[in-house]
Design a protein around this motif. Structure first.
Motif, short mmCIF file in Angstrom:
data_model
loop_
_atom_site.label_atom_id
_atom_site.label_comp_id
_atom_site.label_asym_id
_atom_site.label_seq_id
_atom_site.Cartn_x
_atom_site.Cartn_y
_atom_site.Cartn_z
N ILE A 158 0.84 -1.20 0.00
CA ILE A 158 0.00 0.00 0.00
C ILE A 158 0.87 1.25 0.00
N PHE A 159 1.89 1.28 0.87
CA PHE A 159 2.76 2.46 0.96
C PHE A 159 3.46 2.73 -0.37
N LYS A 160 3.89 1.67 -1.03
CA LYS A 160 4.58 1.84 -2.32
C LYS A 160 3.64 2.47 -3.35
N LYS A 161 2.41 1.98 -3.41
CA LYS A 161 1.42 2.52 -4.34
C LYS A 161 1.11 3.99 -4.03
N LEU A 162 0.88 4.28 -2.76
CA LEU A 162 0.54 5.65 -2.36
C LEU A 162 1.71 6.60 -2.57
N SER A 163 2.90 6.12 -2.25
CA SER A 163 4.10 6.95 -2.41
C SER A 163 4.34 7.28 -3.88
N TYR A 165 2.13 7.32 -6.32
CA TYR A 165 1.06 8.14 -6.90
C TYR A 165 1.09 9.58 -6.37
N PHE A 166 1.22 9.72 -5.05
CA PHE A 166 1.15 11.05 -4.44
C PHE A 166 2.50 11.72 -4.29
N LYS A 167 3.57 10.99 -4.61
CA LYS A 167 4.93 11.54 -4.46
C LYS A 167 5.19 11.96 -3.02
N VAL A 168 4.81 11.09 -2.12
CA VAL A 168 5.00 11.33 -0.68
C VAL A 168 5.90 10.23 -0.12
N LEU A 169 6.90 10.62 0.65
CA LEU A 169 7.78 9.65 1.29
C LEU A 169 7.23 9.28 2.66
N PRO A 171 7.73 7.63 6.43
CA PRO A 171 8.84 7.42 7.37
C PRO A 171 9.28 5.96 7.39
N GLN A 172 10.57 5.74 7.57
CA GLN A 172 11.09 4.37 7.57
C GLN A 172 10.55 3.55 8.73
N ASP A 173 10.24 4.23 9.85
CA ASP A 173 9.75 3.51 11.03
C ASP A 173 8.23 3.52 11.12
N ILE A 174 7.55 3.70 9.98
CA ILE A 174 6.10 3.89 10.01
C ILE A 174 5.37 2.69 10.59
N LEU A 175 5.89 1.49 10.40
CA LEU A 175 5.20 0.29 10.89
C LEU A 175 5.48 0.03 12.36
N THR A 176 6.58 0.52 12.86
CA THR A 176 6.91 0.34 14.28
C THR A 176 6.50 1.53 15.11
N ASN A 177 6.39 2.68 14.47
CA ASN A 177 6.01 3.90 15.19
C ASN A 177 5.04 4.71 14.33
N PRO A 178 3.85 4.15 14.07
CA PRO A 178 2.92 4.80 13.14
C PRO A 178 2.32 6.08 13.70
N PRO A 179 2.21 7.11 12.87
CA PRO A 179 1.48 8.30 13.28
C PRO A 179 -0.01 8.04 13.23
N LYS A 180 -0.80 8.99 13.66
CA LYS A 180 -2.25 8.84 13.56
C LYS A 180 -2.68 8.92 12.10
N SER A 181 -2.04 9.79 11.35
CA SER A 181 -2.37 9.92 9.93
C SER A 181 -1.21 10.59 9.20
N ILE A 182 -1.22 10.45 7.88
CA ILE A 182 -0.25 11.12 7.02
C ILE A 182 -1.02 11.81 5.90
N ARG A 183 -0.69 13.07 5.65
CA ARG A 183 -1.34 13.84 4.60
C ARG A 183 -0.73 13.46 3.26
N LEU A 184 -1.57 13.02 2.33
CA LEU A 184 -1.13 12.66 0.99
C LEU A 184 -1.30 13.81 0.01
N ALA A 185 -2.36 14.56 0.20
CA ALA A 185 -2.68 15.73 -0.61
C ALA A 185 -3.69 16.53 0.20
N LYS A 186 -4.14 17.65 -0.35
CA LYS A 186 -5.08 18.48 0.39
C LYS A 186 -6.34 17.68 0.71
N LYS A 187 -6.60 17.48 2.02
CA LYS A 187 -7.76 16.77 2.53
C LYS A 187 -7.84 15.32 2.02
N ILE A 188 -6.70 14.74 1.69
CA ILE A 188 -6.60 13.31 1.40
C ILE A 188 -5.58 12.73 2.38
#
Length: 283
Positions: A158-163, A165-169, A171-188
């Protein structure tokens, strides 16, 4: 009483059998348009926000626009939650009443879908492309996190597809230290959370505490039953049916008011509520 949101299950048909959802016990039902409108007329004093979801996927319905038309007619803002399976059939889903679309990304790998992963994701990307009103949120949910990282391989896809498409990197530790959310685009956004246990009378969990059921939300099932919250998809806490009673009478019933007073005092007066571990998130 004013509610932040009211969940209305316009259909309990989903078309999938996700392992993280309980099996449906109620008879298959789709709410008729005239009954839906009767419900909205009764809800006008109680809320301005409705979510067309409890157990079913509203995009199963080919006439979803007619429900949205009725909601707009009576001044309601609408949220839709979908597995994403049917998005390719609803590329014109955007509507004046629509304010948010939630897509449960973890639905794909918990089913034997007849579409490929690429087709599934293309439907989501087309949805994002078709959005012309920045007032509409698109919330891509990955609610499949657990301590053992059982879905890590799928989530990396999923991360590869989203990255890409949206050109968003990510975090490397996203699976061990996930944030509540990541902004992909305006209100997405892509939103992260853990699996949760659906409330059931068979659960061993037992606790008291506060819950938002009947204080900030209620749910109405496709068969017309009113329940305290969106997790009671079986209608175990059946407060009454809108086929035979009014929403005002149901919400002022002793059973409903006892639940509200109980939660105010951090007490779960219903057995199902006591066996629900989701409420522990609020305490």
């Amino acid at each position: 009483m004013k509610y932040h949101i009211v969940y209305i299950e316009i259909t309990n048909i989903c078309g999938l059998e996700c392992s993280f959802c309980p099996p449906k016990t109620n008879d298959t039902a789709t709410m008729k348009l005239d009954f839906f409108e009767q419900i909205l007329l009764q809800l006008v004093p109680y809320t301005k926000k409705i979510a067309l979801h409890v157990m079913g996927d509203p995009l199963v319905l080919g006439n979803i626009k007619e429900y949205l038309d009725i909601a707009f007619k009576h001044g309601f803002e609408v949220m839709i939650t979908t597995s994403g399976k049917y998005l390719n059939n609803h590329q014109n889903i955007f509507h004046q009443s629509l304010k948010q679309i939630n897509v449960s990304l973890n639905s794909f790998n918990k089913n034997s879908m007849k579409i490929s992963f690429e087709t599934y994701m293309d439907g989501i990307f087309k949805l994002c492309e078709k959005r012309v009103d920045d007032d509409v949120f698109i919330n891509l949910r990955l609610w499949n996190l657990d301590e053992n990282g059982t879905e890590n391989a799928y989530n990396q896809k999923i991360f590869k597809k989203l990255s890409d498409y949206f050109k968003v990197l990510f975090p490397q530790d996203i699976l061990t230290n996930p944030p509540k959310s990541i902004r992909l685009a305006k209100k997405i956004l892509v939103h992260f959370d853990s699996y949760f246990e659906w409330p059931s009378l068979k659960n061993t969990h037992n606790s008291h505490g506060f819950c938002h059921g009947l204080s900030s939300q209620i749910a109405i099932l496709a068969n017309g039953r009113v329940v305290p919250c969106c997790l009671d998809g079986d209608g175990i806490i059946n407060l009454g049916s809108l086929h035979v009673s009014s929403i005002k009478k149901i919400l002022n019933s002793k059973r409903a008011t006892d639940i509200v007073e109980g939660f105010k005092n951090h007490k779960a007066v219903e057995e199902l509520c006591a066996k629900c571990s989701f409420k522990d998130r609020f305490n």
